[in-house]
Write a protein that holds these residues in place. Structure first.
Motif, short mmCIF file in Angstrom:
data_model
loop_
_atom_site.label_atom_id
_atom_site.label_comp_id
_atom_site.label_asym_id
_atom_site.label_seq_id
_atom_site.Cartn_x
_atom_site.Cartn_y
_atom_site.Cartn_z
N TYR A 134 -0.90 10.40 11.68
CA TYR A 134 -0.16 9.85 10.74
C TYR A 134 -0.29 8.28 10.96
CZ TYR A 134 3.65 9.06 7.31
OH TYR A 134 4.36 8.60 6.31
N GLU A 135 -0.15 7.89 12.21
CA GLU A 135 -0.46 6.19 12.35
C GLU A 135 -1.70 5.88 12.14
OE1 GLU A 135 0.44 5.83 16.55
OE2 GLU A 135 2.52 5.20 15.98
N ASN A 136 -2.73 6.80 12.37
CA ASN A 136 -4.18 6.62 11.64
C ASN A 136 -4.38 6.55 10.30
OD1 ASN A 136 -5.23 5.93 14.48
ND2 ASN A 136 -5.86 8.12 14.59
N LEU A 137 -3.66 7.28 9.64
CA LEU A 137 -3.54 7.26 8.17
C LEU A 137 -2.88 5.95 7.39
CD1 LEU A 137 -4.08 8.58 5.28
CD2 LEU A 137 -1.64 9.56 5.61
N ILE A 138 -1.77 5.43 7.99
CA ILE A 138 -1.10 4.48 7.83
C ILE A 138 -2.13 3.18 8.04
CG2 ILE A 138 0.64 2.61 8.60
CD1 ILE A 138 2.31 5.38 9.34
N LYS A 139 -2.71 2.98 9.14
CA LYS A 139 -3.81 1.87 9.47
C LYS A 139 -4.71 1.84 8.30
CE LYS A 139 -3.37 2.18 14.42
NZ LYS A 139 -3.88 2.54 15.96
N THR A 140 -5.49 3.18 8.10
CA THR A 140 -6.62 3.28 6.95
C THR A 140 -6.18 2.80 5.69
OG1 THR A 140 -7.42 5.11 8.22
CG2 THR A 140 -8.07 4.64 6.04
N PHE A 175 0.88 -1.15 0.19
CA PHE A 175 -0.10 -0.09 0.02
C PHE A 175 0.90 1.23 0.00
CE2 PHE A 175 0.77 -1.12 4.40
CZ PHE A 175 0.76 0.06 5.09
N HIS A 176 0.29 2.31 -0.34
CA HIS A 176 0.86 3.97 -0.39
C HIS A 176 0.25 4.68 0.68
CE1 HIS A 176 2.99 6.86 -2.08
NE2 HIS A 176 2.03 7.70 -2.07
N VAL A 177 1.15 5.38 1.13
CA VAL A 177 0.77 6.29 2.22
C VAL A 177 1.06 7.69 1.77
CG1 VAL A 177 1.01 7.39 4.54
CG2 VAL A 177 1.16 4.84 4.36
N PRO A 178 0.24 8.47 1.25
CA PRO A 178 0.32 9.77 0.83
C PRO A 178 0.86 10.75 1.58
CG PRO A 178 -1.92 9.35 0.85
CD PRO A 178 -1.36 8.22 1.53
N GLY A 179 1.60 11.77 1.08
CA GLY A 179 1.97 12.73 1.76
C GLY A 179 3.58 12.59 2.25
N VAL A 184 4.85 7.12 1.16
CA VAL A 184 5.79 6.14 1.53
C VAL A 184 5.02 4.73 1.02
CG1 VAL A 184 6.41 4.86 3.81
CG2 VAL A 184 6.33 7.11 3.82
N ASP A 185 5.72 3.86 0.35
CA ASP A 185 5.29 2.83 -0.11
C ASP A 185 5.71 1.44 0.90
OD1 ASP A 185 4.46 3.94 -2.30
OD2 ASP A 185 6.25 3.69 -3.53
N VAL A 186 4.68 0.61 1.19
CA VAL A 186 5.02 -0.23 2.28
C VAL A 186 4.47 -1.84 1.76
CG1 VAL A 186 4.34 -0.98 4.80
CG2 VAL A 186 4.55 1.75 4.07
N THR A 187 5.22 -2.63 2.07
CA THR A 187 5.05 -3.99 1.62
C THR A 187 5.18 -4.95 2.95
OG1 THR A 187 5.40 -3.72 -0.58
CG2 THR A 187 5.33 -6.02 -0.07
N ILE A 188 4.17 -5.79 3.26
CA ILE A 188 4.51 -6.59 4.28
C ILE A 188 4.29 -8.01 3.82
CG2 ILE A 188 3.45 -7.29 6.71
CD1 ILE A 188 2.19 -4.47 6.65
N GLU A 189 5.06 -8.95 4.09
CA GLU A 189 5.02 -10.16 3.35
C GLU A 189 5.24 -11.15 4.44
OE1 GLU A 189 7.08 -9.64 -0.30
OE2 GLU A 189 8.91 -9.71 0.79
N GLU A 190 5.23 -12.43 4.32
CA GLU A 190 5.59 -13.45 4.92
C GLU A 190 7.26 -13.52 4.89
OE1 GLU A 190 3.78 -17.42 4.30
OE2 GLU A 190 2.09 -16.42 3.26
#
Length: 146
Positions: free
Chosen positions: A40-46, A6-10, A135-141
């Protein structure tokens, strides 16, 4: 393999230090997370919830966290230097520190993407210049041998 991107804008933000003070009404010290960090943490969660479509990493499941913090070059940058920045020849040596960016993302995803950020066993993170800020974030096994 389970993976969520996912992407977090800003503009990328880091985890700000909690403010600690003495509350005379309660007779004890208290710590409060700054409002900007909470927002910012709430935006990341969303953004995670929107992208994950119900995907969650189970308790005890090790995960890899990949983060790319993207900064826009200043508008006053020359065309030559701008191209060098976008090509990755010049990297952003600016605030916030990479460890604080990792911290805010890992903490924000507690109980949302995984049970606890102690499940993060590998972090890949970098700062780059880009035409798209965020910020681009990837969570994987986690895969053995990474």
């Amino acid at each position: 393999m389970k993976s969520v991107s996912f992407h977090v804008p800003g503009k990328p933000q880091g985890k700000a230090r909690a403010r600690t003070f003495y509350n005379p009404n309660l007779g004890r010290h208290m710590s409060v997370t700054p409002d900007n960090t909470v927002l910012y943490e709430n935006l990341i969660k969303t953004m995670y919830i929107h992208a994950a479509k119900g995907c969650k990493f189970e308790k005890g499941e090790p995960v890899t966290l990949c983060i790319i913090a993207r900064y826009m070059p200043a508008k006053s940058t020359s065309k030559k230097k701008l191209q060098q920045m976008l090509d990755g020849e010049i990297l952003p040596l600016k605030k916030p520190d990479m460890d604080n960016i990792v911290k805010v993302i890992a903490d924000a995803l507690n109980s949302v993407a995984y049970q606890d950020d102690s499940q993060v066993v590998l972090v890949k993170a970098k700062k780059v210049y880009s035409a798209l800020e965020g910020v681009d974030v990837t969570i994987e096994e986690y895969r053995k041998g990474e």
